[in-house]
Design a protein around this motif. Structure first.
Motif, mmCIF file in Angstrom:
data_model
loop_
_atom_site.group_PDB
_atom_site.id
_atom_site.type_symbol
_atom_site.label_atom_id
_atom_site.label_comp_id
_atom_site.label_asym_id
_atom_site.label_seq_id
_atom_site.Cartn_x
_atom_site.Cartn_y
_atom_site.Cartn_z
ATOM 1 N N GLN A 25 -88.083 -0.890 -78.808
ATOM 2 C CA GLN A 25 -87.443 0.327 -79.282
ATOM 3 C C GLN A 25 -85.944 0.094 -79.427
ATOM 4 O OE1 GLN A 25 -89.392 3.001 -80.053
ATOM 5 N NE2 GLN A 25 -91.175 1.833 -79.364
ATOM 6 N N GLY A 26 -85.422 0.447 -80.596
ATOM 7 C CA GLY A 26 -84.000 0.280 -80.848
ATOM 8 C C GLY A 26 -83.347 1.580 -81.244
ATOM 9 N N ASN A 27 -82.115 1.752 -80.824
ATOM 10 C CA ASN A 27 -81.348 2.938 -81.182
ATOM 11 C C ASN A 27 -79.929 2.500 -81.543
ATOM 12 O OD1 ASN A 27 -81.275 6.074 -81.094
ATOM 13 N ND2 ASN A 27 -79.414 5.442 -80.042
ATOM 14 N N THR A 28 -79.514 2.852 -82.751
ATOM 15 C CA THR A 28 -78.197 2.452 -83.239
ATOM 16 C C THR A 28 -77.422 3.674 -83.692
ATOM 17 O OG1 THR A 28 -79.032 0.313 -84.009
ATOM 18 C CG2 THR A 28 -76.950 1.075 -84.936
ATOM 19 N N ASN A 29 -76.208 3.798 -83.210
ATOM 20 C CA ASN A 29 -75.276 4.806 -83.696
ATOM 21 C C ASN A 29 -74.093 4.089 -84.325
ATOM 22 O OD1 ASN A 29 -76.470 7.366 -82.901
ATOM 23 N ND2 ASN A 29 -76.096 6.730 -80.796
ATOM 24 N N ASN A 30 -73.777 4.489 -85.538
ATOM 25 C CA ASN A 30 -72.655 3.868 -86.230
ATOM 26 C C ASN A 30 -71.816 4.954 -86.891
ATOM 27 O OD1 ASN A 30 -71.456 1.194 -87.476
ATOM 28 N ND2 ASN A 30 -71.545 2.709 -89.130
ATOM 29 N N ILE A 31 -70.519 4.882 -86.694
ATOM 30 C CA ILE A 31 -69.614 5.815 -87.344
ATOM 31 C C ILE A 31 -68.441 5.041 -87.919
ATOM 32 C CG2 ILE A 31 -68.427 6.369 -85.171
ATOM 33 C CD1 ILE A 31 -67.990 9.209 -86.365
ATOM 34 N N ASN A 32 -68.207 5.255 -89.191
ATOM 35 C CA ASN A 32 -67.062 4.683 -89.884
ATOM 36 C C ASN A 32 -66.189 5.807 -90.398
ATOM 37 O OD1 ASN A 32 -69.399 2.571 -90.325
ATOM 38 N ND2 ASN A 32 -67.489 1.458 -90.619
ATOM 39 N N THR A 33 -64.904 5.667 -90.253
ATOM 40 C CA THR A 33 -63.974 6.644 -90.808
ATOM 41 C C THR A 33 -62.948 5.925 -91.672
ATOM 42 O OG1 THR A 33 -62.354 6.546 -89.008
ATOM 43 C CG2 THR A 33 -64.225 8.051 -88.729
ATOM 44 N N ASN A 34 -62.487 6.594 -92.672
ATOM 45 C CA ASN A 34 -61.382 6.057 -93.474
ATOM 46 C C ASN A 34 -60.467 7.199 -93.887
ATOM 47 O OD1 ASN A 34 -63.832 6.470 -95.491
ATOM 48 N ND2 ASN A 34 -61.984 6.594 -96.759
ATOM 49 N N LEU A 35 -59.191 6.926 -93.836
ATOM 50 C CA LEU A 35 -58.174 7.912 -94.178
ATOM 51 C C LEU A 35 -57.083 7.195 -94.955
ATOM 52 C CD1 LEU A 35 -56.945 10.792 -93.832
ATOM 53 C CD2 LEU A 35 -55.860 9.929 -91.739
ATOM 54 N N TYR A 36 -56.757 7.708 -96.121
ATOM 55 C CA TYR A 36 -55.642 7.130 -96.850
ATOM 56 C C TYR A 36 -54.936 8.203 -97.658
ATOM 57 C CZ TYR A 36 -59.522 6.376 -100.234
ATOM 58 O OH TYR A 36 -60.634 6.501 -101.036
ATOM 59 N N GLY A 37 -53.627 8.018 -97.743
ATOM 60 C CA GLY A 37 -52.795 8.938 -98.493
ATOM 61 C C GLY A 37 -51.779 8.164 -99.303
ATOM 62 N N TYR A 38 -51.384 8.744 -100.442
ATOM 63 C CA TYR A 38 -50.458 8.029 -101.307
ATOM 64 C C TYR A 38 -49.696 9.009 -102.186
ATOM 65 C CZ TYR A 38 -55.255 7.998 -103.110
ATOM 66 O OH TYR A 38 -56.548 8.321 -103.377
ATOM 67 N N LEU A 39 -48.536 8.546 -102.601
ATOM 68 C CA LEU A 39 -47.704 9.270 -103.542
ATOM 69 C C LEU A 39 -47.750 8.539 -104.876
ATOM 70 C CD1 LEU A 39 -44.579 10.032 -101.328
ATOM 71 C CD2 LEU A 39 -46.227 11.715 -102.177
ATOM 72 N N VAL A 40 -47.952 9.305 -105.934
ATOM 73 C CA VAL A 40 -48.039 8.732 -107.278
ATOM 74 C C VAL A 40 -47.016 9.432 -108.160
ATOM 75 C CG1 VAL A 40 -49.516 8.226 -109.248
ATOM 76 C CG2 VAL A 40 -50.501 8.341 -106.952
ATOM 77 N N ASN A 41 -46.089 8.664 -108.687
ATOM 78 C CA ASN A 41 -45.087 9.209 -109.591
ATOM 79 C C ASN A 41 -45.297 8.639 -110.992
ATOM 80 O OD1 ASN A 41 -42.099 8.622 -110.910
ATOM 81 N ND2 ASN A 41 -42.281 10.655 -109.980
ATOM 82 N N THR A 42 -45.412 9.536 -111.956
ATOM 83 C CA THR A 42 -45.539 9.145 -113.365
ATOM 84 C C THR A 42 -44.266 9.543 -114.096
ATOM 85 O OG1 THR A 42 -47.933 9.482 -113.280
ATOM 86 C CG2 THR A 42 -46.917 9.362 -115.461
ATOM 87 N N PHE A 43 -43.612 8.548 -114.670
ATOM 88 C CA PHE A 43 -42.336 8.782 -115.357
ATOM 89 C C PHE A 43 -42.479 8.322 -116.799
ATOM 90 C CE2 PHE A 43 -37.965 7.030 -116.329
ATOM 91 C CZ PHE A 43 -37.423 8.264 -116.667
ATOM 92 N N THR A 44 -42.256 9.256 -117.731
ATOM 93 C CA THR A 44 -42.368 8.964 -119.162
ATOM 94 C C THR A 44 -41.043 9.297 -119.825
ATOM 95 O OG1 THR A 44 -44.704 9.583 -119.035
ATOM 96 C CG2 THR A 44 -43.768 9.337 -121.240
ATOM 97 N N PRO A 45 -40.116 8.334 -119.882
ATOM 98 C CA PRO A 45 -38.806 8.626 -120.502
ATOM 99 C C PRO A 45 -38.907 8.933 -121.985
ATOM 100 C CG PRO A 45 -39.035 6.295 -119.978
ATOM 101 C CD PRO A 45 -40.189 6.976 -119.359
ATOM 102 N N ASN A 46 -39.902 8.335 -122.650
ATOM 103 C CA ASN A 46 -40.157 8.639 -124.052
ATOM 104 C C ASN A 46 -41.623 8.360 -124.342
ATOM 105 O OD1 ASN A 46 -40.402 5.740 -124.860
ATOM 106 N ND2 ASN A 46 -38.215 5.722 -124.295
ATOM 107 N N SER A 47 -42.047 8.629 -125.556
ATOM 108 C CA SER A 47 -43.452 8.508 -125.905
ATOM 109 C C SER A 47 -43.948 7.064 -125.910
ATOM 110 C CB SER A 47 -43.692 9.136 -127.281
ATOM 111 O OG SER A 47 -42.897 8.493 -128.271
ATOM 112 N N SER A 48 -43.053 6.102 -125.848
ATOM 113 C CA SER A 48 -43.445 4.689 -125.928
ATOM 114 C C SER A 48 -43.446 3.994 -124.591
ATOM 115 C CB SER A 48 -42.497 3.930 -126.877
ATOM 116 O OG SER A 48 -42.504 4.502 -128.165
ATOM 117 N N LEU A 49 -43.050 4.680 -123.540
ATOM 118 C CA LEU A 49 -42.895 4.004 -122.259
ATOM 119 C C LEU A 49 -43.348 4.912 -121.122
ATOM 120 C CD1 LEU A 49 -41.781 1.432 -120.861
ATOM 121 C CD2 LEU A 49 -39.557 2.599 -120.716
ATOM 122 N N THR A 50 -44.170 4.353 -120.218
ATOM 123 C CA THR A 50 -44.652 5.109 -119.063
ATOM 124 C C THR A 50 -44.631 4.218 -117.830
ATOM 125 O OG1 THR A 50 -46.121 6.461 -120.437
ATOM 126 C CG2 THR A 50 -46.569 6.411 -118.082
#
Length: 1004
Positions: free
Chosen positions: A518-543
């Motif tokens: 008889q086997g009994n297995t308990n497994n718990i995985n957690t993951n947490l991630y956070g990030y900042l994303v900045n999108t800068f479009t000075p003109n229509s040709s560049l991002t």
């Protein structure tokens, strides 16, 4: 008549309010440009805001744009993205089909994405239709077979509940993790294979190979394919680098289905079918004399041998006269199993809140009586837009699965079905009598019919997966916006294994008096991630897109296994036994990383990306040290440049990418463990024989990938070509330390490995008319591995010794080479140790076609060709040794010696290293959409499908896809000897099956 100023102001305010109201209530319909049919599921969004919706079943939408909005974007997988001006309160749009999928959005980081036309990596994508829409496989991982260029997907077992090994772009590691990371809606899923302790009965790991051979399933099989919307496979180190050390073997990003605003949709799908064995080997046809020969040669002077010969002869004659010559192989493996799958989904919502709910129950009987698989799951995905800037999404999934897997694969006690059958002739009686008593098998250690009917080998899983995603726009204007994205996930499961062998079994009554493990297995995985994303479009040709963030992952695995023998009566509780042996394995880890990435897009034609991740793990020798994994990529789509003059070539993209990732050491490799001892009844601890290495460090992987993508004739012909060179440094290997240390094993970084490969993809649309459409996808790929450095002596692993063929790690040779002993042609008293084959295929090729007629009838099929790649076929060896091979009495070469004894007595491993090439029609499906729509009924569809029904191969055993050792994941830590190389070793496996199903679907 002149208006007063106050009256004029009032009229102006009323007009402004009317115009504002008109702008705030926009509605319309989205249709196909050619046929005019409505397109459900189109994403309608106000650019640079969090405001959006999805079209309903009739292609209609309603949206309230924020003040000042000027445009709407319309996007949907398979269609070109279109931007329309907000010129009124009704905006209707016709979308053109994107045959080349150039506008398809592909993930490039933990929080960013890019259009496929600008992608610098080879990222494979699978839609819901490609995954399970043709012929649903038994499990999610099985549905990947033949669909991922660059991957070797192997079915380790035909047992219900799965057991799949996935290797992307060759061998990533010899002993450490070689399976990809699975991420479901941002939640890292555990894909452990946990043994049930069957070795206590089979003794499979007591001779020849210490690896676990319990034939466990893979936990990724718990996932319900019907819940999946799309899959992206990040194959290269550059694409996967931001995921850190867990991404060394690639990343499989899974997105499940979400709700759509508007009308509530209800779908019911029913699958009914059957499962049959793919192939039976057949049995030897005996005569009275050949039956007698099973006891020994006719000229033997031993009276006991002569008595046994007479007994065999008489038993055969009695069975022949009574018509009792049985085909025990067919009795064991010839069951026709019933397959039933019911799926209910409900989705809908408002402009602010959407939901998707699904319930699924899938049951499948195995081809062996008493085996089967049952999977029940519930899923609820909810997305809510708190305001124009903040949205949150929650995904939850509960899974309950149960798999009865029988008793197959290798054993050294002669108790598994196949090993017992290998020496059991069809003329002996094994069926139970009228009192329910089974006769003893004179030819083997067990009666396989009795074992099948009385033993239990069950895996039961309860699993809960939940994830939360927060997306907040912190700042935005005409040129820039900044987002905060946070993800958290929990994956918890409880796995119970139960293996019960009653004391009345032939192989139990005179040995250990029954066993309950008889086997009994308990497994718990957690993951947490956070990030900042900045999108800068000075003109229509560049991002510019800048991303910075951090991640944290934890894992806690606890496996308790109790093996009890000398069972009391029919009791199965481990405390109702004369002896018990408890074992426990625990594993904890904590990984965290910091990363940054910058993406630059110029003229929507040139995309450059650079990123870096700092990663550390408690499994490393120095758990405080951060390891650095950089990445960089560049793509240039020449067809988007002003100088491009070839109008028939819509896309011509050059791309290159480089990246690094790692693979953490096995758990516990840096410690010298203590093991239990008992001296004179006094408990204590001994030092283990494995020496800990406090300086152990991760394997380091670098990969350079280059490619060319071409799209012509408005996307009707598309070519994708990729070359990669993947190098793994500081391989994690086990060595024998100096004898003066007193230890016999130690983990070290002791070698380098290289994989080089080519991936080619061609998608075609030969016919595309109003009533007929034919689409085709052809993929071809190959990989070559080589051990480029080895600082420890060459060694064998993953099989059963030189005399039978073994995998051999040797500098300058492929990591998947098979070597073995053969007689020296110049001196029969000596043997030569030579290379006999290679388990890696020469190449693989897949061919998917879909033919649609009048938009209602469709035929789809997938053909998979694996050329080359050798197996070590020890099933044939065992039947030869047992005298039951179906061709035992043949003499194909005409030398006067029967084939069976000639093979068994040749003393050459080369005989059993065999080519495992095949061509398999993995999926074929015929579906019809009944043109019936009412006020409450949206669609009705019916279909029939077959999975793995046709296989063309010269391989002589059950199936060319096989592995006695399965995948490695958590088994590496438990068995302390599993590896990611030894697929393709066959020892009386659970035979592969094929299935056929009828499908009925109704949408309300």
């Amino acid at each position: 008549m002149l208006l007063s100023k106050s009256t004029l102001m009032a009229l102006l305010c009323m007009c402004s309010a009317y115009l504002l109201h008109a702008q705030q209530n926009v509605q319309g319909r989205v249709t196909e440009a050619v046929s005019g049919r409505p397109i459900p599921g189109v994403t309608v969004r106000v650019p640079n805001t969090n405001r959006g919706t999805i079209t309903d079943a009739d292609g209609r939408y309603a949206l309230t744009p924020p003040e000042g909005a000027r445009q709407l974007t319309f996007s949907f997988t398979g269609y070109k993205t279109r931007t329309a001006d907000l010129s009124g309160n009704v905006v209707n749009v016709a979308l053109e089909e994107d045959f080349a999928r150039l506008d398809e959005v592909v993930v490039t980081g933990l929080a960013t994405s890019v259009k496929r036309s600008n992608l610098a990596n080879a990222v494979a994508t699978l839609s819901a239709r490609e995954l399970a829409g043709t012929a649903p496989a038994q499990t999610f991982d099985a549905a990947l077979s033949g669909k991922i260029p660059g991957a070797l997907v192997s079915a380790n077992s035909g047992a219900p509940g799965g057991g799949i090994s996935v290797k992307i772009r060759g061998i990533t590691s010899v002993f450490s993790n070689s399976q990809p990371l699975y991420v479901v809606d941002g939640v890292f899923m555990n894909n452990a294979s946990v043994p049930a302790g069957l070795n206590d009965v089979t003794a499979a790991a007591t001779a020849g190979n210490p690896n676990n051979q319990d034939n466990p399933s893979s936990r990724i099989a718990d996932l319900n394919p019907a819940d999946i919307e799309s899959i992206e496979i990040l194959k290269g180190a550059s694409a996967a680098a931001l995921y850190g050390s867990k991404a060394a073997a690639g990343v499989v990003l899974i997105t499940t289905k979400r709700g759509r605003s508007g009308r509530t949709n209800i779908s019911i799908n029913q699958e009914t079918g059957f499962v049959k064995v793919r192939k039976l080997l057949g049995q030897r046809v005996f005569t009275a004399e050949t039956a007698a020969d099973l006891a020994g040669p006719a000229d033997s002077p031993d009276p006991d041998v002569q008595a046994a010969r007479n007994a065999n002869r008489q038993e055969f004659l009695d069975a022949q006269s009574a018509g009792r010559i049985y085909d025990y192989e067919k009795e064991i493996y010839g069951n026709t199993g019933l397959l039933l799958s019911t799926n209910l989904s409900v989705s809908g919502g408002s402009e602010k809140t959407t939901f998707y709910f699904a319930a699924n129950r899938r049951s499948e009987d195995g081809i062996i009586k008493g085996t089967g698989y049952l999977n029940s799951s519930l899923r609820l995905n909810v997305d809510h837009r708190i305001n124009d800037r903040i949205s949150v999404g929650v995904t939850t999934n509960y899974i309950n699965s149960s798999a009865d897997r029988g008793l197959t694969n290798n054993d050294n006690n002669g108790v598994t079905y196949g090993v017992a059958l290998s020496s059991t002739p069809g003329f002996t009686e094994l069926h139970k009598d009228n009192l329910g008593n089974y006769p003893r098998n004179r030819f083997a250690a067990s009666n396989p019919l009795e074992t099948r009917d009385k033993m239990v080998n069950n895996e039961t899983t309860n699993r809960f997966i939940t994830g939360v995603r927060l997306d907040a726009r912190l700042h935005e204007n005409d040129k820039t916006n900044t987002r905060l994205v946070a993800n958290g996930g929990v994956d918890f499961y409880n796995l119970k294994t139960s293996a019960v062998f009653p004391r009345s079994l032939q192989f139990m009554e005179n040995t250990v008096g029954g066993a309950s493990i008889q086997g009994n297995t308990n497994n718990i995985n957690t993951n947490l991630y956070g990030y900042l994303v900045n999108t800068f479009t000075p003109n229509s040709s560049l991002t510019f897109v800048t991303t910075v963030g951090a991640t944290l992952e934890t894992g806690n695995f606890d496996n308790i296994l109790v093996s009890a023998t000398q069972l009391i009566g029919t009791q199965t509780n481990v405390d109702q036994a004369g002896a018990a042996n408890p074992r426990q394995f625990r594993q904890k880890y904590r990984d965290n990383g910091i990363f940054a990435q910058e993406e630059v897009t110029i003229l929507d034609a040139v995309t450059a990306t650079a990123g870096i991740r700092f990663d550390r793990s408690t499994n490393n020798g120095d758990y405080k040290k951060y390891y650095v994994y950089p990445k960089a990529s560049l793509s240039w789509n020449l067809a988007k440049m002003d100088f491009w003059s070839f109008s028939s070539i819509n896309s011509f993209k050059l791309r290159a990418a480089y990246g690094q990732s790692g693979n953490v050491p096995p758990y516990g490799s840096k410690f010298t463990a203590l093991i239990i001892s008992n001296t004179g009844g006094l408990p204590g601890s001994f030092v283990d024989n494995q020496l800990g290495n406090t300086g152990i460090k991760p394997e380091k992987q670098t990969e350079l990938e280059t490619g060319l993508d071409i799209s012509i004739l408005d996307g009707r012909v598309n070519l994708e070509a990729t070359y990669y060179n993947k190098k793994i440094f500081d391989l994690l290997l086990r060595r024998l330390p100096p004898g003066s240390t007193g230890f016999n094993a130690e983990w070290v970084n002791a070698g380098d490995l290289r994989n080089q490969g080519i991936e080619l993809g061609l998608s075609l649309l030969p016919v595309n008319t109003k009533h007929v459409r034919w689409s085709s996808n052809i993929n071809w790929w190959r990989n070559r591995s080589r051990v480029t450095r080895l600082t420890i002596p060459a060694f064998s692993l993953g099989a059963f010794g030189n005399s039978l063929g073994t995998f051999y790690i040797e500098q300058g040779q492929p990591a998947t080479q098979i070597k073995g002993s053969i007689p020296d042609p110049n001196d029969a008293s000596k043997n030569l140790f030579v290379t006999l084959g290679n388990s890696e295929p020469d190449f693989q090729m897949s061919f998917f076609n879909e033919l649609q007629l009048w938009s209602n009838l469709s035929l789809r099929f997938l053909v998979h060709w694996k050329k080359g790649g050798d197996n070590i076929n020890l099933t044939q060896l065992l039947t030869d040794l047992g005298g039951t091979s179906p061709d035992w009495d043949d003499d194909k070469n005409g030398n006067g010696v029967k084939d069976g004894p000639e093979r068994a007595n040749a003393g050459s491993a080369a005989i059993f290293v065999q080519d495992a090439s095949y061509v398999r029609i993995r999926e074929i499906g015929l579906y019809y959409n009944i043109p019936l729509q009412t006020r409450f009924l949206r669609a009705v569809r019916v279909g029939v499908s077959a999975n793995n029904w046709f296989t063309f191969t010269d391989y002589i055993s059950y199936d060319p896809e096989v592995s006695n050792f399965g995948s490695n994941t958590i088994n590496t830590a438990i068995s302390r000897g599993s590896n990611g190389i030894s697929t393709g070793v066959e020892v009386t496996p659970f035979p592969a099956s094929r299935r056929m199903s009828l499908h009925v679907g109704i949408d309300f």
